[in-house]
Design an enzyme around this catalytic site. Structure first.
Site, PDB file in Angstrom:
ATOM      1  N   ARG A  36       0.843  -1.193   0.000  1.00 23.86           N
ATOM      2  CA  ARG A  36       0.000   0.000   0.000  1.00 23.86           C
ATOM      3  C   ARG A  36       0.883   1.249   0.000  1.00 23.86           C
ATOM      4  O   ARG A  36       0.555   2.251  -0.633  1.00 23.86           O
ATOM      5  CB  ARG A  36      -0.945   0.014   1.208  1.00 23.86           C
ATOM      6  CG  ARG A  36      -2.044  -1.041   1.135  1.00 23.86           C
ATOM      7  CD  ARG A  36      -3.054  -0.863   2.245  1.00 23.86           C
ATOM      8  NE  ARG A  36      -3.778   0.391   2.114  1.00 23.86           N
ATOM      9  CZ  ARG A  36      -4.367   1.020   3.126  1.00 23.86           C
ATOM     10  NH1 ARG A  36      -4.281   0.542   4.364  1.00 23.86           N
ATOM     11  NH2 ARG A  36      -5.026   2.149   2.917  1.00 23.86           N
ATOM     12  N   CYS A  86      -0.902   6.484   8.752  1.00 24.15           N
ATOM     13  CA  CYS A  86      -1.278   5.227   8.098  1.00 24.15           C
ATOM     14  C   CYS A  86      -2.330   5.560   7.057  1.00 24.15           C
ATOM     15  O   CYS A  86      -2.187   6.537   6.329  1.00 24.15           O
ATOM     16  CB  CYS A  86      -1.771   4.210   9.130  1.00 24.15           C
ATOM     17  SG  CYS A  86      -3.120   4.814  10.173  1.00 24.15           S
TER      18      CYS A  86
END
Length: 278
Positions: A178, A234
């Site tokens: 990611r 995040c």
């Protein structure tokens, strides 16, 4: 009280007069599953902290998928749960500590002093065959006065300025694929904030969801300086809190959270993104 307690410690202190337990179980993408699991069974006396209803503010144009909650709103909810400023709070989840760590950071933000995570979460409690219940507690309401610690979090603009002037080390806590943008499954745009280095939050826990020992954590974060500010993010300011908790355990005094995280960063068209390996 340490900031990390074992299941045996909690069993021994479960009925202490000034101790509260909070169940933080939540499944990203399935927002009802955590509460359903709590209603089915939980540690006796535990209240329920919902990631989206309690530990986040309503979504807006900016702020990410889980915007940071307003201090007075969260404080009011704590009071309604019978939690006061001097209550000792033990937090647990079944997601490797990520949801509990988010609650930990929100509590630190409002100035709460006595808070800890249950090492290994609900799994550790169950593995020890300690009692569970489906009974929902009805605590006496209290008044909670928040004492906000604004410095614990950073805005998007704070992050941008820190990176422009190279004042901070920026940590991306998501899985590596990611971070690189190879497999973005949640947000509409893949990649990372330019200059960020990747420390997957899942590498601070072992196969049982317990925090790794100090030696392993120091080795993991060996390249991270302690004399510069560290800003952690995040996808939406949740799993980053697990990295922050680990860093705090190691004695880092300068680690801060960017709550909006990647899902906030990409809502500003002028913000650059990177997809290479830093």
């Amino acid at each position: 009280m340490d900031t990390l307690v074992s299941a045996s410690w909690l069993k021994e202190h479960l009925y202490d007069a000034n101790l509260a337990v909070a169940d933080c179980r939540f499944v990203l993408g399935s927002p009802d599953k955590g509460r359903e699991a709590y209603e089915e069974e939980h540690i006796p006396g535990a209240r329920y902290f919902d990631l989206e209803k309690d530990l986040s503010a309503p979504k807006a144009e900016h702020g990410g998928r889980h915007p940071w909650p307003q201090a007075h709103v969260f404080a009011s909810k704590l009071g309604g749960m019978g939690i006061g400023n001097d209550t000792s709070i033990i937090l647990y989840d079944a997601q490797g500590g990520a949801m509990a760590a988010r609650a930990y950071w929100v509590l630190k933000y409002i100035g709460h002093k006595h808070v800890a995570l249950l090492d290994g979460g609900y799994g550790a409690w169950k593995a020890a065959e300690y009692p569970v219940t489906h009974e929902i507690p009805a605590p006496v309401q209290m008044i909670y006065e928040p004492h906000v610690q604004e410095e614990w979090i950073h805005s998007m603009e704070d992050v941008r300025q820190s990176m422009d002037k190279e004042r901070a080390v920026l940590i991306d806590s998501r899985a590596h694929n990611r971070y690189t943008g190879e497999a973005e499954t949640i947000d509409p745009v893949g990649g990372h904030i330019p200059g960020a280095v990747n420390y997957d939050w899942q590498k601070v826990i072992d196969e049982n969801g317990k925090l790794k020992d100090e030696e392993a954590l120091r080795k993991h974060f060996a390249a991270l300086p302690q004399d510069r500010e560290v800003i952690v993010y995040c996808g939406s300011g949740v799993t980053a809190c697990a990295n922050l908790f680990a860093l705090e355990r190691l004695g880092y005094k300068n680690a801060r959270l960017y709550p909006g995280s990647w899902s906030d960063w990409i809502t500003y068209e002028e913000n650059k993104i990177a997809k290479d390996q830093e």
